[in-house]
Write a protein that holds these residues in place. Structure first.
Motif, mmCIF file in Angstrom:
data_model
loop_
_atom_site.group_PDB
_atom_site.id
_atom_site.type_symbol
_atom_site.label_atom_id
_atom_site.label_comp_id
_atom_site.label_asym_id
_atom_site.label_seq_id
_atom_site.Cartn_x
_atom_site.Cartn_y
_atom_site.Cartn_z
ATOM 1 N N LEU A 146 -64.746 -17.078 -25.151
ATOM 2 C CA LEU A 146 -63.600 -16.602 -24.395
ATOM 3 C C LEU A 146 -62.422 -16.369 -25.341
ATOM 4 O O LEU A 146 -62.286 -17.061 -26.344
ATOM 5 C CB LEU A 146 -63.196 -17.627 -23.334
ATOM 6 N N PRO A 147 -61.561 -15.402 -25.030
ATOM 7 C CA PRO A 147 -60.390 -15.181 -25.906
ATOM 8 C C PRO A 147 -59.472 -16.386 -25.878
ATOM 9 O O PRO A 147 -59.399 -17.097 -24.870
ATOM 10 C CB PRO A 147 -59.725 -13.945 -25.279
ATOM 11 N N PRO A 148 -58.777 -16.675 -26.980
ATOM 12 C CA PRO A 148 -57.893 -17.846 -27.019
ATOM 13 C C PRO A 148 -56.751 -17.704 -26.028
ATOM 14 O O PRO A 148 -56.286 -16.595 -25.740
ATOM 15 C CB PRO A 148 -57.383 -17.849 -28.468
ATOM 16 N N ALA A 149 -56.316 -18.843 -25.505
ATOM 17 C CA ALA A 149 -55.189 -18.836 -24.581
ATOM 18 C C ALA A 149 -53.928 -18.398 -25.316
ATOM 19 O O ALA A 149 -53.756 -18.700 -26.498
ATOM 20 C CB ALA A 149 -54.985 -20.228 -23.990
ATOM 21 N N PRO A 150 -53.072 -17.671 -24.650
ATOM 22 C CA PRO A 150 -51.845 -17.225 -25.322
ATOM 23 C C PRO A 150 -50.985 -18.404 -25.742
ATOM 24 O O PRO A 150 -50.875 -19.398 -25.029
ATOM 25 C CB PRO A 150 -51.143 -16.381 -24.241
ATOM 26 N N ALA A 151 -50.395 -18.308 -26.928
ATOM 27 C CA ALA A 151 -49.576 -19.395 -27.453
ATOM 28 C C ALA A 151 -48.309 -19.551 -26.612
ATOM 29 O O ALA A 151 -47.692 -18.568 -26.215
ATOM 30 C CB ALA A 151 -49.211 -19.114 -28.901
ATOM 31 N N ARG A 152 -47.957 -20.800 -26.351
ATOM 32 C CA ARG A 152 -46.754 -21.066 -25.565
ATOM 33 C C ARG A 152 -45.527 -20.872 -26.446
ATOM 34 O O ARG A 152 -45.514 -21.236 -27.623
ATOM 35 C CB ARG A 152 -46.805 -22.493 -25.028
ATOM 36 N N VAL A 153 -44.496 -20.302 -25.866
ATOM 37 C CA VAL A 153 -43.245 -20.114 -26.593
ATOM 38 C C VAL A 153 -42.476 -21.426 -26.555
ATOM 39 O O VAL A 153 -42.214 -21.985 -25.489
ATOM 40 C CB VAL A 153 -42.406 -18.983 -25.959
ATOM 41 N N TYR A 154 -42.127 -21.958 -27.726
ATOM 42 C CA TYR A 154 -41.419 -23.227 -27.806
ATOM 43 C C TYR A 154 -39.962 -23.067 -27.371
ATOM 44 O O TYR A 154 -39.331 -22.026 -27.600
ATOM 45 C CB TYR A 154 -41.446 -23.784 -29.230
ATOM 46 N N THR A 155 -39.433 -24.104 -26.760
ATOM 47 C CA THR A 155 -38.013 -24.137 -26.450
ATOM 48 C C THR A 155 -37.227 -24.322 -27.749
ATOM 49 O O THR A 155 -37.791 -24.693 -28.780
ATOM 50 C CB THR A 155 -37.688 -25.290 -25.484
ATOM 51 N N ASP A 156 -35.913 -24.070 -27.700
ATOM 52 C CA ASP A 156 -35.082 -24.240 -28.891
ATOM 53 C C ASP A 156 -35.139 -25.676 -29.407
ATOM 54 O O ASP A 156 -35.246 -25.927 -30.612
ATOM 55 C CB ASP A 156 -33.631 -23.871 -28.582
ATOM 56 N N GLU A 157 -35.062 -26.650 -28.468
ATOM 57 C CA GLU A 157 -35.107 -28.061 -28.858
ATOM 58 C C GLU A 157 -36.447 -28.422 -29.482
ATOM 59 O O GLU A 157 -36.513 -29.176 -30.466
ATOM 60 C CB GLU A 157 -34.837 -28.951 -27.643
ATOM 61 N N GLU A 158 -37.521 -27.879 -28.925
ATOM 62 C CA GLU A 158 -38.854 -28.171 -29.450
ATOM 63 C C GLU A 158 -39.051 -27.562 -30.827
ATOM 64 O O GLU A 158 -39.639 -28.185 -31.712
ATOM 65 C CB GLU A 158 -39.899 -27.630 -28.467
ATOM 66 N N MET A 159 -38.558 -26.349 -31.000
ATOM 67 C CA MET A 159 -38.670 -25.699 -32.306
ATOM 68 C C MET A 159 -37.942 -26.512 -33.372
ATOM 69 O O MET A 159 -38.474 -26.775 -34.458
ATOM 70 C CB MET A 159 -38.072 -24.289 -32.229
ATOM 71 N N ALA A 160 -36.721 -26.948 -33.059
ATOM 72 C CA ALA A 160 -35.935 -27.730 -34.019
ATOM 73 C C ALA A 160 -36.621 -29.058 -34.328
ATOM 74 O O ALA A 160 -36.681 -29.485 -35.488
ATOM 75 C CB ALA A 160 -34.531 -27.970 -33.462
ATOM 76 N N SER A 161 -37.159 -29.708 -33.302
ATOM 77 C CA SER A 161 -37.828 -30.991 -33.501
ATOM 78 C C SER A 161 -39.054 -30.850 -34.387
ATOM 79 O O SER A 161 -39.273 -31.655 -35.300
ATOM 80 C CB SER A 161 -38.221 -31.583 -32.138
ATOM 81 N N ARG A 162 -39.834 -29.820 -34.155
ATOM 82 C CA ARG A 162 -41.049 -29.618 -34.939
ATOM 83 C C ARG A 162 -40.722 -29.315 -36.398
ATOM 84 O O ARG A 162 -41.437 -29.735 -37.303
ATOM 85 C CB ARG A 162 -41.890 -28.491 -34.328
ATOM 86 N N VAL A 163 -39.660 -28.575 -36.629
ATOM 87 C CA VAL A 163 -39.272 -28.261 -38.006
ATOM 88 C C VAL A 163 -38.892 -29.534 -38.752
ATOM 89 O O VAL A 163 -39.318 -29.772 -39.889
ATOM 90 C CB VAL A 163 -38.098 -27.259 -38.017
ATOM 91 N N VAL A 164 -38.098 -30.388 -38.108
ATOM 92 C CA VAL A 164 -37.659 -31.630 -38.748
ATOM 93 C C VAL A 164 -38.853 -32.540 -39.028
ATOM 94 O O VAL A 164 -38.999 -33.085 -40.136
ATOM 95 C CB VAL A 164 -36.627 -32.351 -37.855
ATOM 96 N N ILE A 165 -39.730 -32.713 -38.039
ATOM 97 C CA ILE A 165 -40.889 -33.598 -38.194
ATOM 98 C C ILE A 165 -41.818 -33.092 -39.285
ATOM 99 O O ILE A 165 -42.282 -33.861 -40.141
ATOM 100 C CB ILE A 165 -41.638 -33.732 -36.855
ATOM 101 N N LYS A 166 -42.078 -31.784 -39.290
ATOM 102 C CA LYS A 166 -42.974 -31.208 -40.303
ATOM 103 C C LYS A 166 -42.394 -31.392 -41.696
ATOM 104 O O LYS A 166 -43.117 -31.700 -42.654
ATOM 105 C CB LYS A 166 -43.197 -29.724 -40.006
#
Length: 392
Positions: free
Chosen positions: A72-92
């Motif tokens: 099956l085709p992959p599920a479409p990627a979810r668009v991250y919220t601004d807060e989630e994007m910032a959190s992931r950048v810091v953690i990474k």
């Protein structure tokens, strides 16, 4: 002349030949069209709403859900919220930064207690002769502790009220980490309760923690009412139900992970607001779910999935078994220190037993360095038996 007759004969013959027949188009059986339509609808539904139980997948193949997901085709990627994007950048960024090294690495022993520590004399004996390899922090949520060991003098941090099951328990853990992180030599951080005791001599525990690059955070998936049944949809979109995990709160954590816990506000706020006893008819216990879920999402390969602090849940009650003086024997301690397999039991009707070996740098080793829920009356026995503690 003959040729002319032959030609005319041929023409006359052609005139009496029957004309070509008009064939009507083939009619496809209606049942085939209906079957194909139903199959398309089923595949679309399976893609949008995948089976929640593995047993449903085996209706179609012995290989399970992976057969469908493979093509099956992959599920479409979810668009991250601004807060989630910032959190992931810091953690990474923190995870990708090389760990800070110290010439005098220490283990931070962080005690979460309502008041004085009943086993302070035992810990004093445990610490003796190892100055410079450890530091001590005490969070006393009710009464100011009275210390009997010089190792605990000036170890009290600013504390606040702690209520079982509520986010104040996580607040106390973060407060302990914040104080311990101020010392750059602290490389490992151990959370302990007032009923915790060491199971080995200092050197063994120190080496066990210092020479591994993972954190011992308890984490497992429980589909039952005391696991995923506590999840709230209000945690969406950042925390999905499939990522929700459970585990004991008593952890040991490397410095990078300790920094990440303090840096997190997004996921912490979700548990602060939507994981509490009685919310929406659920008894969500924040300290049983925040750390396991958080690390399962941000660094699942960086945790051991079990806690190095033993506790006995065999009585199947809200609280684990407490040890009395009569329970404390050499046999009890040997039984605990001989355990080298982590065991979890789900809270659903299946009561599924999950087992995996306790691997230390790829080698199966004893799971537990500490044990808890010892009553204060056990002090004398533990002090007497401590001299016989030995590494395996």
């Amino acid at each position: 002349m003959k040729t002319d007759q032959v030609w005319r004969l041929g023409m006359s013959d052609m005139q009496i030949l029957p004309g070509s027949r008009h064939r009507p188009p083939l009619k496809r059986p209606m049942w085939i069209i209906v079957l194909l339509s139903l199959l398309c609808v089923f595949l679309i539904c399976a893609y949008i709403y995948p089976p929640q139980s593995s047993s449903a997948c085996y209706v179609f193949s012995s290989r399970g859900c992976h057969v469908l997901s493979d093509w099956l085709p992959p599920a479409p990627a979810r668009v991250y919220t601004d807060e989630e994007m910032a959190s992931r950048v810091v953690i990474k960024d923190i995870l990708n930064t090389s760990p800070t090294h110290s010439n005098s690495p220490k283990v931070a022993f962080m005690f979460l207690s309502p008041g004085s520590l009943p086993f302070e004399k035992l810990w004093d004996k445990f610490f003796q002769g190892h100055e410079g390899k450890f530091s001590v922090y005490v969070h006393a949520s009710k009464d100011k502790p009275v210390h009997v060991s010089h190792y605990f003098v000036d170890s009290d941090i600013r504390s606040d009220e702690v209520v079982w099951g509520k986010i104040s328990m996580i607040d106390a853990e973060r407060r302990l980490l914040a104080n311990a992180l101020q010392d750059p030599d602290n490389q490992q951080f151990v959370l302990l309760s007032d009923s915790c005791v060491p199971l080995y001599k200092f050197d063994y525990i120190y080496n066990y923690l210092m020479f591994t690059n993972i954190s011992f955070v308890d984490c497992f998936k429980d589909p039952g009412p005391h696991g995923n049944g506590r999840y709230s949809d209000h945690m969406l979109p950042e925390i999905e139900k499939k990522d929700f995990r459970k585990g004991a709160q008593w952890f040991t954590m490397k410095r990078q992970h300790a920094v990440i816990v303090l840096a997190d506000n997004l996921y912490y706020s979700k548990f602060r607001d939507y994981c509490k006893p009685g919310l929406e008819g659920r008894n969500c216990i924040a300290d049983e779910h925040y750390m396991p879920t958080f690390f399962n999402m941000i660094d699942p390969g960086g945790i051991a999935n079990w806690s190095v602090t033993h506790v006995d849940w065999s009585e199947r009650k809200w609280h684990p078994k407490s040890y009395k003086a009569l329970d404390v024997t050499v046999k009890l301690l040997k039984n605990i220190t001989s355990i080298d397999v982590s065991v979890h039991v789900t809270s659903d009707e299946k009561k599924e037993v999950q087992r995996w070996p306790c691997l230390w740098n790829g080698l199966q080793r004893p799971c537990y360095l500490f044990a808890r829920k010892f009553n204060p009356e056990t002090m004398d026995k533990l002090m007497f038996l401590f001299n016989n503690y030995s590494a395996p």
